[in-house]
Design a protein around this motif. Structure first.
Motif, mmCIF file in Angstrom:
data_model
loop_
_atom_site.group_PDB
_atom_site.id
_atom_site.type_symbol
_atom_site.label_atom_id
_atom_site.label_comp_id
_atom_site.label_asym_id
_atom_site.label_seq_id
_atom_site.Cartn_x
_atom_site.Cartn_y
_atom_site.Cartn_z
ATOM 1 N N SER A 1 5.933 4.296 -4.703
ATOM 2 C CA SER A 1 7.161 4.012 -3.955
ATOM 3 C C SER A 1 8.294 4.946 -4.348
ATOM 4 O O SER A 1 8.302 5.523 -5.435
ATOM 5 N N LEU A 2 9.234 5.047 -3.449
ATOM 6 C CA LEU A 2 10.451 5.810 -3.711
ATOM 7 C C LEU A 2 11.207 5.189 -4.883
ATOM 8 O O LEU A 2 11.781 5.899 -5.710
ATOM 9 N N LYS A 3 11.166 3.879 -4.973
ATOM 10 C CA LYS A 3 11.835 3.160 -6.062
ATOM 11 C C LYS A 3 11.292 3.603 -7.423
ATOM 12 O O LYS A 3 12.044 3.714 -8.385
ATOM 13 N N GLU A 4 9.992 3.872 -7.499
ATOM 14 C CA GLU A 4 9.381 4.325 -8.747
ATOM 15 C C GLU A 4 9.696 5.792 -9.036
ATOM 16 O O GLU A 4 9.925 6.170 -10.175
ATOM 17 N N GLY B 1 0.828 -1.205 0.000
ATOM 18 C CA GLY B 1 0.000 0.000 0.000
ATOM 19 C C GLY B 1 0.853 1.242 0.000
ATOM 20 O O GLY B 1 2.073 1.181 -0.003
ATOM 21 N N HIS B 2 0.199 2.379 -0.002
ATOM 22 C CA HIS B 2 0.898 3.656 -0.064
ATOM 23 C C HIS B 2 1.832 3.839 1.116
ATOM 24 O O HIS B 2 1.432 3.758 2.253
ATOM 25 N N LYS C 1 11.669 17.925 -5.675
ATOM 26 C CA LYS C 1 11.929 17.390 -4.336
ATOM 27 C C LYS C 1 11.010 16.204 -4.101
ATOM 28 O O LYS C 1 9.838 16.253 -4.448
ATOM 29 N N ILE C 2 11.539 15.165 -3.491
ATOM 30 C CA ILE C 2 10.741 13.979 -3.187
ATOM 31 C C ILE C 2 10.112 14.135 -1.808
ATOM 32 O O ILE C 2 10.790 14.492 -0.844
ATOM 33 N N GLU C 3 8.803 13.884 -1.735
ATOM 34 C CA GLU C 3 8.065 13.936 -0.478
ATOM 35 C C GLU C 3 7.223 12.678 -0.377
ATOM 36 O O GLU C 3 6.874 12.079 -1.390
ATOM 37 N N LYS C 4 6.905 12.291 0.857
ATOM 38 C CA LYS C 4 6.088 11.097 1.091
ATOM 39 C C LYS C 4 4.799 11.463 1.795
ATOM 40 O O LYS C 4 4.762 12.377 2.602
ATOM 41 N N GLY C 5 3.758 10.694 1.471
ATOM 42 C CA GLY C 5 2.486 10.838 2.157
ATOM 43 C C GLY C 5 2.450 9.948 3.390
ATOM 44 O O GLY C 5 3.433 9.289 3.742
ATOM 45 N N ASP C 6 1.301 9.950 4.056
ATOM 46 C CA ASP C 6 1.112 9.114 5.239
ATOM 47 C C ASP C 6 1.092 7.637 4.848
ATOM 48 O O ASP C 6 0.764 7.291 3.721
ATOM 49 N N ILE C 7 1.410 6.778 5.806
ATOM 50 C CA ILE C 7 1.412 5.335 5.570
ATOM 51 C C ILE C 7 -0.019 4.838 5.503
ATOM 52 O O ILE C 7 -0.828 5.125 6.375
ATOM 53 N N HIS C 8 -0.321 4.096 4.457
ATOM 54 C CA HIS C 8 -1.618 3.460 4.281
ATOM 55 C C HIS C 8 -1.378 2.013 3.891
ATOM 56 O O HIS C 8 -0.326 1.657 3.413
ATOM 57 N N GLY D 1 1.361 7.612 -0.719
ATOM 58 C CA GLY D 1 2.092 7.782 -1.963
ATOM 59 C C GLY D 1 3.420 8.480 -1.773
ATOM 60 O O GLY D 1 3.792 8.909 -0.681
ATOM 61 N N VAL D 2 4.144 8.562 -2.872
ATOM 62 C CA VAL D 2 5.424 9.257 -2.923
ATOM 63 C C VAL D 2 5.299 10.281 -4.042
ATOM 64 O O VAL D 2 4.785 9.971 -5.125
ATOM 65 N N TYR D 3 5.749 11.493 -3.788
ATOM 66 C CA TYR D 3 5.552 12.606 -4.702
ATOM 67 C C TYR D 3 6.890 13.186 -5.134
ATOM 68 O O TYR D 3 7.743 13.451 -4.308
#
Length: 154
Positions: free
Chosen positions: A120-123, A27-28, A134-141, A106-108
């Protein structure tokens, strides 16, 4: 605000578990290869781009999701992975959209009035070299990690 919620729901429809073919993601923002603290990753210069320009740079044909108050959404399949492309008319609109969308995980990759969203960060991290941002991450789902991957309680 209703349009924002509808767009976020549409965005997350293409970003769920299994949409990338990487079943280990859970999941995200789930733990795994994405355990890197993105706050330490450097930001790279970017320029304003449209969803069509982002899609061209990715080598994919965008599926346009529509034009909303001050942003546009599109989806693209890149090497078997679906990413969401968004461009914004204003930096303020981008900031507000991102604040609300991070609740969905998600990852942005966040550029100047655009972003690319993946699972994912890998993607997402290879795209930073191409577009900047800049890479940012959302909340864990998603489901919790297996008990063997959780830290021991003290």
């Amino acid at each position: 605000m209703l349009m924002l919620a509808a767009a976020l729901a549409a965005c997350t429809a293409g970003c769920g578990p299994g949409s990338s073919g990487d079943d280990a993601s859970g999941g995200h923002g789930a733990p795994g290869h994405d355990e890197v603290d993105v706050s330490v990753l450097p930001s790279k210069p970017s320029k304003p781009m449209t969803v069509q320009q982002l899609a061209t740079g990715l080598g994919c044909e965008p599926e346009l999701g529509g034009k909303y108050a001050d942003y546009r959404l599109a989806w693209c399949d890149v090497n078997g992975t679906r990413v969401v492309l968004t461009d914004f008319d204003t930096a303020e609109g981008q900031r507000l959209w991102l604040e609300h969308s991070k609740d969905y995980g998600g990852v942005y990759l966040v550029g100047e009035r655009w972003l690319v969203t993946g699972n994912s960060l890998k993607e997402i991290s290879p795209l930073q070299d191409k577009f900047g941002g800049k890479i940012e991450k959302g909340d864990i789902h998603g489901p919790p990690p297996p008990a063997s991957a959780r830290p021991a309680d003290k």
